[in-house]
Enzyme design. Sequence first.
Site, PDB file in Angstrom:
ATOM      1  N   ASP A 136      33.295  17.508 -46.708  1.00  0.00           N
ATOM      2  CA  ASP A 136      31.935  17.331 -46.196  1.00  0.00           C
ATOM      3  C   ASP A 136      31.884  17.467 -44.670  1.00  0.00           C
ATOM      4  OD1 ASP A 136      29.884  16.897 -48.114  1.00  0.00           O
ATOM      5  OD2 ASP A 136      30.776  14.986 -48.653  1.00  0.00           O
ATOM      6  N   GLU A 179      23.560  16.089 -43.810  1.00  0.00           N
ATOM      7  CA  GLU A 179      23.803  14.866 -44.589  1.00  0.00           C
ATOM      8  C   GLU A 179      24.708  13.860 -43.873  1.00  0.00           C
ATOM      9  OE1 GLU A 179      24.811  13.662 -49.204  1.00  0.00           O
ATOM     10  OE2 GLU A 179      25.345  15.647 -48.493  1.00  0.00           O
ATOM     11  N   ASP A 191      23.579  20.991 -46.649  1.00  0.00           N
ATOM     12  CA  ASP A 191      24.348  20.116 -47.536  1.00  0.00           C
ATOM     13  C   ASP A 191      25.755  20.688 -47.577  1.00  0.00           C
ATOM     14  OD1 ASP A 191      25.407  18.401 -49.364  1.00  0.00           O
ATOM     15  OD2 ASP A 191      23.713  18.508 -50.752  1.00  0.00           O
ATOM     16  N   ILE A 226      28.662  19.715 -48.902  1.00  0.00           N
ATOM     17  CA  ILE A 226      29.168  19.795 -50.286  1.00  0.00           C
ATOM     18  C   ILE A 226      28.111  19.170 -51.188  1.00  0.00           C
ATOM     19  CG2 ILE A 226      30.863  18.996 -51.967  1.00  0.00           C
ATOM     20  CD1 ILE A 226      33.011  19.192 -49.926  1.00  0.00           C
ATOM     21  N   ASP A 227      27.405  20.018 -51.898  1.00  0.00           N
ATOM     22  CA  ASP A 227      26.406  19.572 -52.865  1.00  0.00           C
ATOM     23  C   ASP A 227      27.091  19.555 -54.231  1.00  0.00           C
ATOM     24  OD1 ASP A 227      24.036  18.968 -54.159  1.00  0.00           O
ATOM     25  OD2 ASP A 227      23.391  21.053 -54.276  1.00  0.00           O
ATOM     26  N   THR A 270      29.229  16.410 -55.383  1.00  0.00           N
ATOM     27  CA  THR A 270      30.471  15.713 -55.043  1.00  0.00           C
ATOM     28  C   THR A 270      31.440  15.642 -56.221  1.00  0.00           C
ATOM     29  OG1 THR A 270      29.378  14.362 -53.366  1.00  0.00           O
ATOM     30  CG2 THR A 270      31.395  13.486 -54.318  1.00  0.00           C
ATOM     31  N   ASP A 275      19.104  19.151 -50.651  1.00  0.00           N
ATOM     32  CA  ASP A 275      19.519  19.383 -52.043  1.00  0.00           C
ATOM     33  C   ASP A 275      18.701  20.469 -52.735  1.00  0.00           C
ATOM     34  OD1 ASP A 275      21.624  17.562 -52.266  1.00  0.00           O
ATOM     35  OD2 ASP A 275      20.262  15.887 -52.634  1.00  0.00           O
TER      36      ASP A 275
END
Length: 355
Positions: free
Chosen positions: A47, A70, A135, A137-138, A140, A296
């Site tokens: 991330d 984020e 984002d 890392i969308d 997780t 997102d």
Amino acid sequence: MTSLYSRELEIAQLAVQRASILTKRVFHETSKGTVSKDDASPVTIGDFGAQALIISALKHNFPHDEIVAEEEATELRAYPPLRDQIWELVRTTSLDDVAAEGLLGGGIKDADAMLDIIDQGNSKGGKVGRVWTIDPIDGTKGFLRGGQYAVCLALLQDGDVKVGAIGCPNLPVDDAAPLTADIGANATDDEGRGVLFSAVIGQGATSRPLKAGALAEGRSISMKPLTDMSNASFCESVEAGHSNQSESAQIAQKLGITKQSVRMDSQAKYGSIARGAGDIYLRLPTSKTYQEKIWDHAAGDLIVREAGGEVTDIKGNRLNFGVGRTLATNSGVIAAPKAVHSQVLSVVQEVLGVK
């Protein structure tokens, strides 16, 4: 002739591709940890590293644009070993990506500069001016188990999405590859996987193989014409907490959909239906108070619409990205081909009791 937003699109694609390569390195090289973001788990490292690379590229090219992202770097300042681990990944990923270096800038100077860059994603958003939303890392849990996840970036201008890019390292490159029920379970980046989706408002949507170096050649994508709802497939979240799966099943039954739903994490769902691998994406509210985050959905919303789809909330309203860091005025998401969106919306409203 240079088209509108062509520079923004090129930078977005290269930045997402570079950040996606970093996340792949994290997955393969880092021992697996928990999902918690207060430790040295892979999701923490991925991330922060991906966000640093993307913001650095944006600030080099568009220094006056605002950024909604984020993550923020407070915990890294308090834990130097984690900071140094992330910095090493960021540094080496940048060095390896020589092809993009001229366009994305000369790299980040040192670990402390990296922290300052991560913290530049603190914009409140809104409906005035140019705002990028990230984002890093969308998805997780999809990332941790080798399933579907995505690196997502979008440009908003006065609250409207103008450019979107989504890197999906574990989706098949082949746009014609059908979605299978197990695609969200274990789809690590073997040969033939890794896709970069992108779109510019009014210019259509594109997919291309995700690879190191210069961008691969892109292909125009479009949603599949849907004439018989019994042949339709729909995507939903893996996590029951993200979308009401029992209501989704009722909706599918009323629509006459006979195929099993495809459950997968992240905005890979938007990309999958945009290229016709799937047809419908439902994200049904699980709480009256929960607000979706703009990062997102922004890139996926544009890519689906530019591929011939329609995206609304459960009341039929377009998603409103101009009210801050969340979709505060929307509830749920329905994405479907334009020709059948109203039919899907009607059944969703019937099942959910929406007036």
